[in-house]
Design a protein around this motif. Structure first.
Motif, short mmCIF file in Angstrom:
data_model
loop_
_atom_site.label_atom_id
_atom_site.label_comp_id
_atom_site.label_asym_id
_atom_site.label_seq_id
_atom_site.Cartn_x
_atom_site.Cartn_y
_atom_site.Cartn_z
N LEU A 109 -1.70 -2.75 0.18
CA LEU A 109 -2.52 -3.95 0.00
C LEU A 109 -2.73 -4.68 1.32
O LEU A 109 -3.86 -5.08 1.66
CB LEU A 109 -1.84 -4.89 -1.00
CG LEU A 109 -1.80 -4.41 -2.46
CD1 LEU A 109 -0.90 -5.33 -3.29
CD2 LEU A 109 -3.19 -4.35 -3.05
N PHE A 110 -1.67 -4.83 2.07
CA PHE A 110 -1.74 -5.51 3.37
C PHE A 110 -2.75 -4.84 4.29
O PHE A 110 -3.59 -5.50 4.91
CB PHE A 110 -0.33 -5.48 4.00
CG PHE A 110 -0.22 -6.05 5.38
CD1 PHE A 110 -0.66 -7.33 5.66
CD2 PHE A 110 0.35 -5.30 6.41
CE1 PHE A 110 -0.54 -7.87 6.95
CE2 PHE A 110 0.47 -5.82 7.68
CZ PHE A 110 0.03 -7.11 7.96
N GLN A 111 -2.72 -3.51 4.34
CA GLN A 111 -3.61 -2.77 5.24
C GLN A 111 -5.03 -2.64 4.70
O GLN A 111 -5.93 -2.23 5.42
CB GLN A 111 -3.02 -1.38 5.51
CG GLN A 111 -1.71 -1.43 6.28
CD GLN A 111 -1.04 -0.08 6.41
OE1 GLN A 111 -1.69 0.94 6.47
NE2 GLN A 111 0.29 -0.08 6.46
N ASN A 112 -5.22 -3.04 3.43
CA ASN A 112 -6.56 -3.03 2.84
C ASN A 112 -7.10 -4.44 2.62
O ASN A 112 -8.03 -4.65 1.83
CB ASN A 112 -6.54 -2.27 1.51
CG ASN A 112 -6.62 -0.77 1.70
OD1 ASN A 112 -7.69 -0.17 1.67
ND2 ASN A 112 -5.48 -0.15 1.93
N LEU A 113 -6.50 -5.41 3.31
CA LEU A 113 -6.92 -6.80 3.25
C LEU A 113 -6.91 -7.36 1.83
O LEU A 113 -7.81 -8.07 1.40
CB LEU A 113 -8.31 -6.99 3.89
CG LEU A 113 -8.28 -7.31 5.40
CD1 LEU A 113 -7.75 -6.14 6.19
CD2 LEU A 113 -9.67 -7.68 5.91
N GLN A 114 -5.85 -6.99 1.09
CA GLN A 114 -5.58 -7.57 -0.21
C GLN A 114 -4.26 -8.33 -0.11
O GLN A 114 -3.42 -8.02 0.74
CB GLN A 114 -5.45 -6.47 -1.28
CG GLN A 114 -6.67 -5.60 -1.44
CD GLN A 114 -7.72 -6.20 -2.37
OE1 GLN A 114 -7.56 -7.32 -2.86
NE2 GLN A 114 -8.79 -5.47 -2.60
N TYR A 115 -4.05 -9.30 -0.99
CA TYR A 115 -2.80 -10.07 -0.96
C TYR A 115 -1.65 -9.17 -1.36
O TYR A 115 -1.66 -8.58 -2.46
CB TYR A 115 -2.89 -11.28 -1.87
CG TYR A 115 -1.64 -12.13 -1.86
CD1 TYR A 115 -1.23 -12.75 -0.68
CD2 TYR A 115 -0.85 -12.27 -2.99
CE1 TYR A 115 -0.07 -13.52 -0.64
CE2 TYR A 115 0.31 -13.04 -2.96
CZ TYR A 115 0.69 -13.65 -1.77
OH TYR A 115 1.84 -14.39 -1.73
N PRO A 116 -0.61 -9.01 -0.52
CA PRO A 116 0.42 -7.99 -0.75
C PRO A 116 1.45 -8.31 -1.83
O PRO A 116 2.12 -7.41 -2.31
CB PRO A 116 1.13 -7.87 0.62
CG PRO A 116 0.32 -8.65 1.58
CD PRO A 116 -0.43 -9.66 0.79
N PHE A 117 1.61 -9.59 -2.20
CA PHE A 117 2.74 -9.97 -3.05
C PHE A 117 2.30 -10.41 -4.44
O PHE A 117 2.97 -11.21 -5.09
CB PHE A 117 3.55 -11.07 -2.36
CG PHE A 117 4.06 -10.65 -1.00
CD1 PHE A 117 5.18 -9.83 -0.90
CD2 PHE A 117 3.41 -11.04 0.15
CE1 PHE A 117 5.64 -9.42 0.34
CE2 PHE A 117 3.86 -10.64 1.41
CZ PHE A 117 4.98 -9.82 1.50
N ALA A 118 1.20 -9.85 -4.91
CA ALA A 118 0.64 -10.25 -6.20
C ALA A 118 1.59 -9.96 -7.36
O ALA A 118 1.61 -10.69 -8.35
CB ALA A 118 -0.70 -9.56 -6.43
N SER A 119 2.40 -8.90 -7.25
CA SER A 119 3.24 -8.50 -8.38
C SER A 119 4.48 -9.37 -8.55
O SER A 119 5.19 -9.24 -9.55
CB SER A 119 3.67 -7.03 -8.24
OG SER A 119 4.54 -6.85 -7.15
#
Length: 472
Positions: A109-119
């Motif tokens: 997620l981090f490397q795809n410009l998404q928020y990494p801690f959604a779960s």
């Protein structure tokens, strides 16, 4: 009660920062574990990703499957993120996901410009069924049927556990592993209900920490040397740097340690068996009532009254907790000073958190047209997002990059995959050739013809990659 999402990934590598997810499986269920929806898809490899041969063999991902998949990695990630958002608040569960899938997904997620801690934010929680399975058999023996290894210890491998427990299992496919994990969860919920209910209380790290701090005496288990080992504990303090709860193992008499000079205590705490334990509140510990001490002979002999008295001694001695904190702080400082100061690559910097306002703008990057994404990157203060954004353009729409940007990213990619040195953190073509040679010798010796056949297909595939990058 919230819903649950059982999920699993098949990956190109065991490396959580440098590998790639190639297959996603997820099943949404209600709190009675009835299926509501499911999601499964796979993607092709992104430029610069060289697969590990054994990872492909384990997941039965042939080069043909990789080539026939039209979905890019970026598109697959975006589809899964959108699906999870549509499912709403949930508790995420996998098999060994806390140590592998969750970390892999956060880096993805981090490397795809998404928020990494959604779960683990906005009401979402995360649990690990491997932890539950081990605890279920500890507190309710024979809840699950397990194979045993040569040392006589129970094995907790999903592909062997599923059939032993009457579960049909398409092993090492993402959706197959999800289904098997879900079915094992149903067994635990039915046969070890108190373990299941306790696990729901610690799937959020703040709630888990509160329980560890507030329960005067509690049971928790650890897994090492192939065995599940119970400990009856009480809270001492939080680690002053890492914030993990440090607890006192109540099989020991605390009066011996309470008034020790700090240097003597420091040496005593290094000795085995350990007096202090670490109960990682963010790793989904299974915290159980002390009434279960009757299951554990060495604690049963001491008795609950004596264990409670010992817990009172520890919890009332604030000076002991302060000394422990000082010792832990000094040890952490010593470790930091001796640790290598080598620079981290962007791909390894997940926990160097960006400005909060950057996180708020991540969604906008995916909403604008590809032709506008490059200019959108200028909104971010964190230069890592510029780097990852340009990499995504290189992978998806390279024509939109300037020649200078394209040449820089492409040149770095080629240099990385063809590197002949062994110290690289990412997988390389020469390293995969070496892995193939080693596996070939192993499979020839064990006469595993199907694996040998697939290995040759992978070898041809890697040769094609080498040819492409060598002429790039």
């Amino acid at each position: 009660m919230s819903n649950f999402v059982f999920y699993d990934f098949e990956t190109s590598s065991s490396n959580k920062q440098w590998g790639q997810i190639i297959e996603v499986g997820a099943i949404l269920v209600d709190d009675d574990l009835n299926e509501l929806d499911r999601f499964e898809t796979r993607s092709r490899l992104s430029p610069g990703i060289i697969p590990e041969a054994m990872s492909l063999i384990v997941s039965n991902t042939t080069p043909k499957k990789l080539k026939e998949t039209n979905l890019s990695h970026y598109e697959m990630v975006k589809q899964f993120v959108d699906k999870l958002k549509s499912w709403g608040k949930a508790t995420y569960i996998g098999w060994n996901n806390i140590e592998f899938d969750q970390i892999f997904w956060r880096n993805t997620l981090f490397q795809n410009l998404q928020y990494p801690f959604a779960s683990t934010t906005n009401g979402n929680k995360e649990g690990d069924l491997l932890n539950l399975a081990r605890a279920a058999n500890l507190y309710y023996p024979n809840t699950l049927k397990n194979a045993t290894n040569k040392k006589g210890n129970l094995e907790y491998k999903l592909d062997t556990m599923a059939p032993l427990n009457g579960i049909k299992h398409a092993a090492h496919t993402a959706i197959g592993d999800c289904s098997a994990t879900l079915e094992i969860a149903k067994i635990i919920k039915k046969k070890a209900p108190s373990v299941w209910e306790s696990s729901l209380l610690t799937s959020n790290k703040e709630e888990s920490l509160k329980i560890i701090k507030n329960e005067k005496v509690f049971c928790a288990n650890e897994f090492y040397y192939g065995k599940v080992v119970p400990f009856v504990q009480t809270f001492v303090c939080q680690h002053p740097v890492y914030q993990w709860p440090k607890t006192f193992d109540l099989k020991h008499d605390p009066n011996i340690y309470m008034n020790m000079p700090i240097q003597v205590l420091k040496e005593e705490l290094k000795k085995s068996p350990k007096v202090l334990r670490t109960c990682r509140h963010n790793k989904h510990p299974i915290i159980m009532n002390p009434s279960y001490i009757d299951h554990f002979e060495e604690y049963k002999m001491i008795g609950i009254n004596k264990l409670t008295e010992r817990a009172d001694v520890v919890r009332k001695n604030k000076k002991f907790a302060e000394k422990v904190e000082l010792i832990l702080r000094d040890e952490a400082q010593e470790k930091a000073e001796t640790k290598s100061q080598e620079d981290l690559y962007e791909e390894e910097s997940l926990y160097n958190f960006p400005p909060a306002e950057d996180n708020k703008m991540l969604a906008g990057f995916h909403e604008v047209d590809w032709s506008k994404k490059l200019s959108y990157l200028q909104k971010f203060k964190d230069k890592r997002f510029h780097y990852f954004g340009k990499k995504l353009l290189y992978q998806e729409k390279p024509d939109l990059l300037s020649k200078e940007d394209y040449d820089e990213i492409h040149g770095t990619t080629v240099k990385r995959v063809l590197s002949t040195t062994d110290d690289k953190k990412w997988n390389t073509i020469p390293r995969t050739y070496k892995e193939i040679d080693d596996l070939r010798a192993k499979f020839e010796k064990s006469k595993e013809t199907e694996k040998l056949k697939m290995l040759e297909e992978i070898n041809v595939y890697v040769e094609e990659l080498e040819k492409f990058y060598s002429h790039a």
